[in-house]
Write an enzyme that holds these catalytic residues in place. Structure first.
Site, short mmCIF file in Angstrom:
data_model
loop_
_atom_site.label_atom_id
_atom_site.label_comp_id
_atom_site.label_asym_id
_atom_site.label_seq_id
_atom_site.Cartn_x
_atom_site.Cartn_y
_atom_site.Cartn_z
N ASP A 143 -0.01 -4.91 42.93
CA ASP A 143 0.71 -3.73 42.46
C ASP A 143 -0.02 -3.01 41.32
O ASP A 143 0.42 -1.96 40.86
CB ASP A 143 2.14 -4.09 42.04
CG ASP A 143 2.19 -5.18 40.99
OD1 ASP A 143 1.48 -6.19 41.14
OD2 ASP A 143 2.97 -5.05 40.03
N HIS A 144 -1.15 -3.57 40.90
CA HIS A 144 -1.94 -2.95 39.84
C HIS A 144 -3.31 -2.48 40.32
O HIS A 144 -3.99 -1.75 39.59
CB HIS A 144 -2.12 -3.91 38.67
CG HIS A 144 -0.85 -4.21 37.94
ND1 HIS A 144 -0.54 -3.68 36.70
CD2 HIS A 144 0.22 -4.96 38.30
CE1 HIS A 144 0.66 -4.11 36.32
NE2 HIS A 144 1.14 -4.87 37.29
N HIS A 196 -5.05 -6.63 35.40
CA HIS A 196 -5.21 -7.85 36.18
C HIS A 196 -5.22 -7.46 37.65
O HIS A 196 -4.94 -6.31 38.00
CB HIS A 196 -4.11 -8.86 35.87
CG HIS A 196 -2.73 -8.41 36.24
ND1 HIS A 196 -2.06 -7.41 35.55
CD2 HIS A 196 -1.88 -8.81 37.24
CE1 HIS A 196 -0.88 -7.22 36.09
NE2 HIS A 196 -0.74 -8.06 37.12
N HIS A 207 -3.42 -8.38 40.38
CA HIS A 207 -2.29 -8.44 41.31
C HIS A 207 -2.19 -7.11 42.04
O HIS A 207 -2.50 -6.04 41.49
CB HIS A 207 -1.00 -8.76 40.56
CG HIS A 207 -0.91 -10.19 40.14
ND1 HIS A 207 0.02 -10.65 39.23
CD2 HIS A 207 -1.63 -11.29 40.53
CE1 HIS A 207 -0.13 -11.96 39.06
NE2 HIS A 207 -1.13 -12.36 39.84
N HIS A 218 -0.07 -13.76 31.38
CA HIS A 218 0.46 -13.58 32.72
C HIS A 218 0.00 -14.75 33.57
O HIS A 218 -0.55 -15.73 33.05
CB HIS A 218 0.02 -12.22 33.28
CG HIS A 218 0.84 -11.75 34.44
ND1 HIS A 218 2.21 -11.86 34.48
CD2 HIS A 218 0.49 -11.19 35.63
CE1 HIS A 218 2.66 -11.37 35.61
NE2 HIS A 218 1.63 -10.97 36.34
N ASP A 224 1.31 -6.49 32.73
CA ASP A 224 2.31 -7.55 32.91
C ASP A 224 2.05 -8.67 31.91
O ASP A 224 0.93 -9.18 31.83
CB ASP A 224 2.23 -8.12 34.33
CG ASP A 224 2.58 -7.10 35.39
OD1 ASP A 224 2.86 -5.95 35.03
OD2 ASP A 224 2.55 -7.47 36.58
N HIS A 235 7.33 -1.33 34.37
CA HIS A 235 7.32 -2.42 35.33
C HIS A 235 8.75 -2.88 35.61
O HIS A 235 9.07 -4.08 35.57
CB HIS A 235 6.44 -3.58 34.85
CG HIS A 235 5.91 -4.43 35.96
ND1 HIS A 235 6.55 -5.57 36.40
CD2 HIS A 235 4.80 -4.31 36.74
CE1 HIS A 235 5.87 -6.11 37.38
NE2 HIS A 235 4.79 -5.36 37.62
#
EC number: 3.1.26.11
Length: 316
Positions: free
Chosen positions: A63-64, A59, A61, A137, A208, A266
């Site tokens: 941090d990914h 996805h 976001h 998520h 996530d 995570h």
């Protein structure tokens, strides 16, 4: 199948854990799953090499995905010519394109963006495939499953030599390929010396997510499940509010699926000083091997019929 954990922290990196990234080396094919900020440095630090042809994004976001601009530009600086395929959930093409071309960058090598949805075969190879799986998520998101084809059955060399009088030679290879051979006036069929097909390996990476039925189904008998375990149960309300999982929930999914091993990732910065509550909670609710990998840990996923224990990080 070697798994290198490049980033195991939650949304914010710590001095010990980087944001999400995981690299799988499957018989020379390097598959990168997620690319948090600093992933390129983690790849250098842990000697995975940069020969990655496929990046699988769960996805968008930060941090990914915030490591994508740096990684793409590093590829450019290294005079890369080979194409790069980036697989990401439906509806995220524009975001991925913005990351690839951040700061006006125009890669000198081809970059193909492939939008994927749950249950789609994302990558089809001669001996394995990568499928997308539905996750839960706060945005468009998928997980990924690596599924290997069945392997050939075991060759019974003792029977071939002692009972059938067939000496070692090219006939063994023919029989193992499913071809019959002639020997001393009789036909030897493959099934006389070759056992039934043996299953390949299965690995699941969730990204996530809340615990879902789809993940449990995808992880059935998995040799390794890498699952979101952002919190221990003391923060279960926060896990629900942010669409993450607790260690107990991850363990329940692994147990329900019959997975053999559960890697917890995570990890929230709330546990930066001591993540043991997460690991302890998972082990209390899962009969298999559950652990929190550190950044840089490597794990060789064994075949289902080979057993194998998780190595200590110093031995990985």
């Amino acid at each position: 199948m070697r798994v290198t954990f490049l980033g195991t922290s939650g949304a914010v990196p710590t001095t010990q854990r980087n944001t999400s990234a995981l690299l799988v080396n499957r018989d020379g094919d390097r598959l990168l799953f997620d690319c948090g900020e600093g992933t390129q440095r983690q790849m250098m630090r842990f000697s995975t090499g940069f020969a990655v042809d496929h990046l699988f994004v769960t996805h968008c976001h930060g941090d990914h995905v915030l490591g994508i601009p740096g990684l793409v530009q590093t590829f450019d600086f290294n005079d890369r010519e080979a194409p790069l395929a980036i697989h990401a959930p439906h509806g995220t093409r524009g975001q991925i394109e913005d990351l690839v071309h951040a700061a006006g960058n125009d890669p000198s090598f081809p970059v193909r963006i492939n939008q994927v949805g749950p249950d789609e075969v994302v990558l089809d190879r001669s001996e394995y495939e990568v499928r997308a799986v539905r996750t839960d998520h706060r945005t468009d998101a998928v997980g990924y499953v690596i599924v290997e084809d069945d392997r050939k059955g075991r060759f019974d060399r003792e029977k071939a030599e002692e009972e059938l009088g067939l000496p070692p030679g090219p006939e063994y290879s023919k029989l193992h390929r499913g071809e019959s051979v002639e020997h001393q006036g009789r036909t030897i069929e493959p099934e006389e010396v070759v056992g039934p097909p043996r299953p390949g390996r299965r690995m699941v990476y969730t990204g996530d997510t809340r615990p879902t039925d789809a993940i449990a189904a995808a992880a059935e008998d998995a040799d390794l499940l890498v699952h979101d375990a952002t919190f221990a149960s003391d923060w279960a309300d926060r896990a629900r509010a942010t669409a993450h999982s607790t260690a107990r929930e991850a363990a329940a999914i692994a147990d329900r699926a019959g997975a053999k091993r559960l890697a917890l990732t995570h990890i929230s910065t709330r546990y930066a000083g001591d993540p043991s509550p997460i690991e302890r909670e998972a082990r209390e609710h899962f009969d298999g091997d559950a652990w929190i990998p550190d950044d840089g840990d490597r794990f060789e996923v064994p075949f289902p019929d080979d057993g194998g224990e998780r190595p200590d990080s110093d031995d990985a």
